[in-house]
Design a protein around this motif. Sequence first.
Motif, PDB file in Angstrom:
ATOM      1  N   VAL A  49     -13.821   4.719   4.283  1.00 21.12           N
ATOM      2  CA  VAL A  49     -13.979   4.178   3.164  1.00 21.12           C
ATOM      3  C   VAL A  49     -15.361   3.281   3.308  1.00 21.12           C
ATOM      4  O   VAL A  49     -15.206   2.381   3.529  1.00 21.12           O
ATOM      5  CB  VAL A  49     -13.179   3.369   2.508  1.00 21.12           C
ATOM      6  CG1 VAL A  49     -13.442   2.685   0.929  1.00 21.12           C
ATOM      7  CG2 VAL A  49     -11.688   4.046   2.157  1.00 21.12           C
ATOM      8  N   GLY A  50     -16.551   3.786   2.746  1.00 23.11           N
ATOM      9  CA  GLY A  50     -17.693   2.988   3.123  1.00 23.11           C
ATOM     10  C   GLY A  50     -17.973   2.960   4.532  1.00 23.11           C
ATOM     11  O   GLY A  50     -17.646   3.711   5.471  1.00 23.11           O
ATOM     12  N   SER A  51     -17.937   1.662   5.054  1.00 23.07           N
ATOM     13  CA  SER A  51     -18.199   1.130   6.575  1.00 23.07           C
ATOM     14  C   SER A  51     -16.982   1.182   7.180  1.00 23.07           C
ATOM     15  O   SER A  51     -16.870   0.960   8.137  1.00 23.07           O
ATOM     16  CB  SER A  51     -18.978  -0.007   6.473  1.00 23.07           C
ATOM     17  OG  SER A  51     -18.507  -0.916   5.985  1.00 23.07           O
ATOM     18  N   LEU A  52     -15.811   1.044   6.451  1.00 23.52           N
ATOM     19  CA  LEU A  52     -14.522   0.902   6.790  1.00 23.52           C
ATOM     20  C   LEU A  52     -13.631   1.861   7.239  1.00 23.52           C
ATOM     21  O   LEU A  52     -13.589   2.935   6.232  1.00 23.52           O
ATOM     22  CB  LEU A  52     -13.792  -0.238   5.982  1.00 23.52           C
ATOM     23  CG  LEU A  52     -12.511  -0.745   6.533  1.00 23.52           C
ATOM     24  CD1 LEU A  52     -12.554  -1.591   7.787  1.00 23.52           C
ATOM     25  CD2 LEU A  52     -11.669  -1.357   5.423  1.00 23.52           C
ATOM     26  N   ASN A  53     -13.085   2.104   8.481  1.00 21.65           N
ATOM     27  CA  ASN A  53     -12.211   3.382   8.438  1.00 21.65           C
ATOM     28  C   ASN A  53     -10.892   2.597   8.191  1.00 21.65           C
ATOM     29  O   ASN A  53     -10.324   1.781   9.099  1.00 21.65           O
ATOM     30  CB  ASN A  53     -12.235   3.672  10.044  1.00 21.65           C
ATOM     31  CG  ASN A  53     -11.603   5.004  10.275  1.00 21.65           C
ATOM     32  OD1 ASN A  53     -11.616   5.651   9.287  1.00 21.65           O
ATOM     33  ND2 ASN A  53     -11.186   5.153  11.672  1.00 21.65           N
ATOM     34  N   VAL A  54     -10.131   2.888   7.228  1.00 20.54           N
ATOM     35  CA  VAL A  54      -8.946   2.540   6.622  1.00 20.54           C
ATOM     36  C   VAL A  54      -7.862   3.366   7.279  1.00 20.54           C
ATOM     37  O   VAL A  54      -7.748   4.560   7.014  1.00 20.54           O
ATOM     38  CB  VAL A  54      -8.697   2.489   5.154  1.00 20.54           C
ATOM     39  CG1 VAL A  54      -7.339   1.945   4.641  1.00 20.54           C
ATOM     40  CG2 VAL A  54      -9.889   1.686   4.468  1.00 20.54           C
ATOM     41  N   ASN A  55      -6.911   2.594   8.178  1.00 23.12           N
ATOM     42  CA  ASN A  55      -5.724   3.269   8.755  1.00 23.12           C
ATOM     43  C   ASN A  55      -4.462   3.094   7.845  1.00 23.12           C
ATOM     44  O   ASN A  55      -4.121   2.031   7.558  1.00 23.12           O
ATOM     45  CB  ASN A  55      -5.155   2.721  10.080  1.00 23.12           C
ATOM     46  CG  ASN A  55      -6.577   3.006  11.049  1.00 23.12           C
ATOM     47  OD1 ASN A  55      -7.364   3.974  10.945  1.00 23.12           O
ATOM     48  ND2 ASN A  55      -7.014   1.952  11.991  1.00 23.12           N
ATOM     49  N   VAL A  56      -3.984   4.150   7.399  1.00 20.42           N
ATOM     50  CA  VAL A  56      -2.871   4.039   6.667  1.00 20.42           C
ATOM     51  C   VAL A  56      -1.724   4.640   6.850  1.00 20.42           C
ATOM     52  O   VAL A  56      -1.679   5.453   7.973  1.00 20.42           O
ATOM     53  CB  VAL A  56      -3.065   4.676   5.083  1.00 20.42           C
ATOM     54  CG1 VAL A  56      -4.314   3.860   4.590  1.00 20.42           C
ATOM     55  CG2 VAL A  56      -3.154   6.142   5.259  1.00 20.42           C
ATOM     56  N   ALA A  57      -0.255   4.291   6.878  1.00 22.46           N
ATOM     57  CA  ALA A  57       0.966   5.168   7.002  1.00 22.46           C
ATOM     58  C   ALA A  57       1.827   5.239   5.962  1.00 22.46           C
ATOM     59  O   ALA A  57       1.839   4.204   5.080  1.00 22.46           O
ATOM     60  CB  ALA A  57       1.539   4.430   8.154  1.00 22.46           C
ATOM     61  N   VAL A  58       2.841   6.188   5.745  1.00 19.89           N
ATOM     62  CA  VAL A  58       3.683   6.342   4.755  1.00 19.89           C
ATOM     63  C   VAL A  58       4.952   6.542   5.268  1.00 19.89           C
ATOM     64  O   VAL A  58       4.946   7.553   6.151  1.00 19.89           O
ATOM     65  CB  VAL A  58       3.259   7.363   3.880  1.00 19.89           C
ATOM     66  CG1 VAL A  58       4.098   7.956   2.701  1.00 19.89           C
ATOM     67  CG2 VAL A  58       1.918   7.326   3.187  1.00 19.89           C
ATOM     68  N   ALA A  59       5.949   5.839   4.753  1.00 22.96           N
ATOM     69  CA  ALA A  59       7.377   6.394   5.390  1.00 22.96           C
ATOM     70  C   ALA A  59       8.240   6.515   4.105  1.00 22.96           C
ATOM     71  O   ALA A  59       8.110   5.608   2.976  1.00 22.96           O
ATOM     72  CB  ALA A  59       7.855   5.254   6.217  1.00 22.96           C
ATOM     73  N   ALA A 114       1.172  -1.597  15.376  1.00 24.36           N
ATOM     74  CA  ALA A 114       0.908  -1.082  14.310  1.00 24.36           C
ATOM     75  C   ALA A 114      -0.278  -1.412  13.839  1.00 24.36           C
ATOM     76  O   ALA A 114      -0.620  -2.411  13.195  1.00 24.36           O
ATOM     77  CB  ALA A 114       2.045  -1.196  13.273  1.00 24.36           C
ATOM     78  N   ASP A 115      -1.439  -0.373  13.910  1.00 28.74           N
ATOM     79  CA  ASP A 115      -2.752  -1.027  13.575  1.00 28.74           C
ATOM     80  C   ASP A 115      -3.089  -0.283  12.259  1.00 28.74           C
ATOM     81  O   ASP A 115      -4.053   0.407  12.016  1.00 28.74           O
ATOM     82  CB  ASP A 115      -3.869  -0.380  14.748  1.00 28.74           C
ATOM     83  CG  ASP A 115      -5.418  -0.565  14.582  1.00 28.74           C
ATOM     84  OD1 ASP A 115      -5.472  -1.572  13.889  1.00 28.74           O
ATOM     85  OD2 ASP A 115      -6.046   0.078  14.985  1.00 28.74           O
ATOM     86  N   TYR A 116      -2.297  -0.656  11.278  1.00 26.65           N
ATOM     87  CA  TYR A 116      -2.643   0.004  10.087  1.00 26.65           C
ATOM     88  C   TYR A 116      -3.033  -1.312   9.037  1.00 26.65           C
ATOM     89  O   TYR A 116      -3.135  -2.565   9.295  1.00 26.65           O
ATOM     90  CB  TYR A 116      -1.446   0.445   9.363  1.00 26.65           C
ATOM     91  CG  TYR A 116      -0.492   1.416  10.080  1.00 26.65           C
ATOM     92  CD1 TYR A 116      -1.147   2.763  10.485  1.00 26.65           C
ATOM     93  CD2 TYR A 116       0.689   0.901  10.731  1.00 26.65           C
ATOM     94  CE1 TYR A 116      -0.318   3.456  11.170  1.00 26.65           C
ATOM     95  CE2 TYR A 116       1.328   1.792  11.278  1.00 26.65           C
ATOM     96  CZ  TYR A 116       0.887   3.404  11.738  1.00 26.65           C
ATOM     97  OH  TYR A 116       1.622   4.057  12.580  1.00 26.65           O
ATOM     98  N   HIS A 117      -3.767  -0.822   7.961  1.00 28.46           N
ATOM     99  CA  HIS A 117      -4.231  -1.772   7.129  1.00 28.46           C
ATOM    100  C   HIS A 117      -3.237  -1.658   5.835  1.00 28.46           C
ATOM    101  O   HIS A 117      -3.052  -2.755   5.252  1.00 28.46           O
ATOM    102  CB  HIS A 117      -5.558  -1.206   6.340  1.00 28.46           C
ATOM    103  CG  HIS A 117      -6.833  -1.358   7.242  1.00 28.46           C
ATOM    104  ND1 HIS A 117      -7.263  -0.350   8.249  1.00 28.46           N
ATOM    105  CD2 HIS A 117      -7.324  -2.321   7.871  1.00 28.46           C
ATOM    106  CE1 HIS A 117      -8.153  -0.717   8.936  1.00 28.46           C
ATOM    107  NE2 HIS A 117      -8.361  -2.081   8.970  1.00 28.46           N
TER     108      HIS A 117
END
Lengths: 575, 178
Positions: A462-472, A490-493
């Motif tokens: 997203v733009g310059s940011l790499n957004v790390n996501v997780a879903v449970a 957990a390296d998530y945003h």
Amino acid sequence: MPMISLTIDNKKVEVEQGTSILEAAREAGTGIPSLCYLKDINVVGVCRVCVVEVKGARSLVASCVAPAAEGMEVLTNTNRVRNARRLAVELILSDHPMECPTCIRNLNCELQTLAEELGIRDVRFEGERTKHTADNSSPSIIRDPQKCILCRRCVSVCEHVQSVKAIAPQNRGFDAVVSPAFEAGLAETECVNCGQCSLVCPTGAIYEKDDTTRVWDALADPNIHVVVQTAPAVRVALGEIFGMEPGSVVTTQMVGALKQLGFNKVFDTDFTADLTIMEEGSELIERIKSGGKLPLITSCSPGWIKFIEHFYPDLLPHLSTCKSPQQMFGALAKTYYTGKAGVDPANVFSVSIMPCTAKKFESQRPEMNSSGYQDVDVVLTTRELGRMLKLAGIDLSSCPEEEYDDPMGISTGAAVIFGATGGVMEAALRTAYELITGETLPSVDFKTVRGMEGVKEASVQVGSLNVNVAVAHGLGNARKLLDAIKAGDADYHFIEIMCCPGGCIGGGGQPIPTDLGIREKRIGGIYTADEKMVLRKSHENPAIQQIYKEFLEEPLGHRSHELLHTQYVARGKYK
Amino acid sequence: MKENDCKCEHLWAEFNQTLEKNSGNRSALITVLHKAQELFGYIPREVQIRIAEELEIPLADVYGVVTFYNFFSLKPQGKYKISVCKGTSCYVRGASGVLERFSKTLGVGPGDSTDDGQFSIEVVRCLGACGLSPVMTVNKDVYALVKQESIPEILDKYAAEEVQESATDTLQRDQRET
């Protein structure tokens, strides 16, 4: 996996090694009745209904727990087998209240169906009966051990799927009962009110608290202005109660039916789902920019909220402060809507139709009265709405189609996908991407976060940011992510958690049965509904733009904080 | 029974050691419950909660095990625990009468203890001495071929022990004080 071959009723069958006789027979199209068995969840062999004859075996074997073996000869339909099955069910019935016509599960009860299929016309055993009283302590779920057949399905789903285990078998022999520790009421325990137990109960021993009378009374009172909101997941499941295929999208018929019931306004929880994206999305951006607590975790699912409050109170700062869409709606119905419509909020009765039993608990939380009144007066599950429509003689399939009312009935495809696991994440990504980059998304579909896999991960530029996501989805899976956060792995945003397997479409208030296949079909319905929407991104919703202009001013603004955000309670595991 | 209001700090100190040794070890449940029963004389709610937390076992399961086995009790046991066998052999040779006589004399039923905390009664199944039935025990003393008539005598024996003990206590206290 190596294959083995056996014969079932003299028919040669090939299955993978490790398959149970029951599954082998079902694969081969031979029906073996079962009662306590719940594939992959409750495989305990306690009810003895699935017994079969195996050549060379001393006694009959329970086919759900007995693995098929090479060269095995199985007979599923002999006199000996039929008599044993009938005996097992008769013994269960000999200590069963037999209140079928007045039972909440009448005509949708596995014990009743089984008794019919086995042709039981008489119960030969009269003897002592257990005496238990029903537990009405919870605002969400009622337990009536008198109707319990001790199959342990509820215990297994609570333990293995949700990792809560608020209930377990207690005592022994004739005194055995499924209950919380110390025979406490559910409300006094770590039960999260998800209602998954009510979905798997084969009889009427665990069911939703029925609040339909309060709604009938409100509808009958000409001085009360009754508004209703419907959750995304209800529209893809309600049809099942009227014999439609799971996943049938019945939005417009449902709106028509609600108007026919006499609701003054029929609104959509999807409106506040879009609003949630604006608020939660802004919260995420704010936390990333200001170095706030990350990962941010979604807060739409009240079963999930109670779970983290009991089991991981130290992680509460990770939760978004956003109320759930239901509660945002409730707060706005008695402020924004009444202001616009010129109605006295004191005369408004706010009903919500939810796929969820935990929503009943949520609406009664003491902090959920920011309008100055209880924001949502009554929560009905999909099953309760089905019951109301049947009582009113309304057949959904022939109901005139109607549209939601303005302004809180306008929504986007991003909101409807809130009903399925991954949906809140996908909706958030659609909006976050466009708001941050100022560019239009080439494709709105983020398919990596969809589907039934327990924990899903994705990385989105997203733009310059790499957004790390997780879903449970399912609290057992949520627990894995929380343990990872605790361990610092957990390296998530941003994390989306939904309490029930499959998300809200698999909620504890949905039609029975709800199994894996049905969950998948409802998810299919959700994405079909999304594709059919003209607008598919929350920030494009004109009613949302309008409410910020007229009333809320800006996301995370003063009024938003008052009405749309909340705080949480650290509860002990065992009070 | 909270740790600080039960006047049993020394018991908790010992019990906490057992808990710490078995921290996170689910399979130690029975061992830990045995220790709790032995130390406290029963397994109160607070103790079960501590076990659940320390061994990482849901409380509903801990309670399930406690209520499954006869050995564990949820109520305080008397100082003298009367166990009357009602196994098949003892049953046919008059165990019910024995049990009834104890209940009548002490004014409490099976599973309960007298108000002064001295005696409790429980029913057990087979003590493995069927040839001598009816059989019963008081703590570790075994009584065989029990007759209803001999019950007052059995009870008197422990009541006398009490008097003796309290006399010794008084004597010791007097000696300390002088």
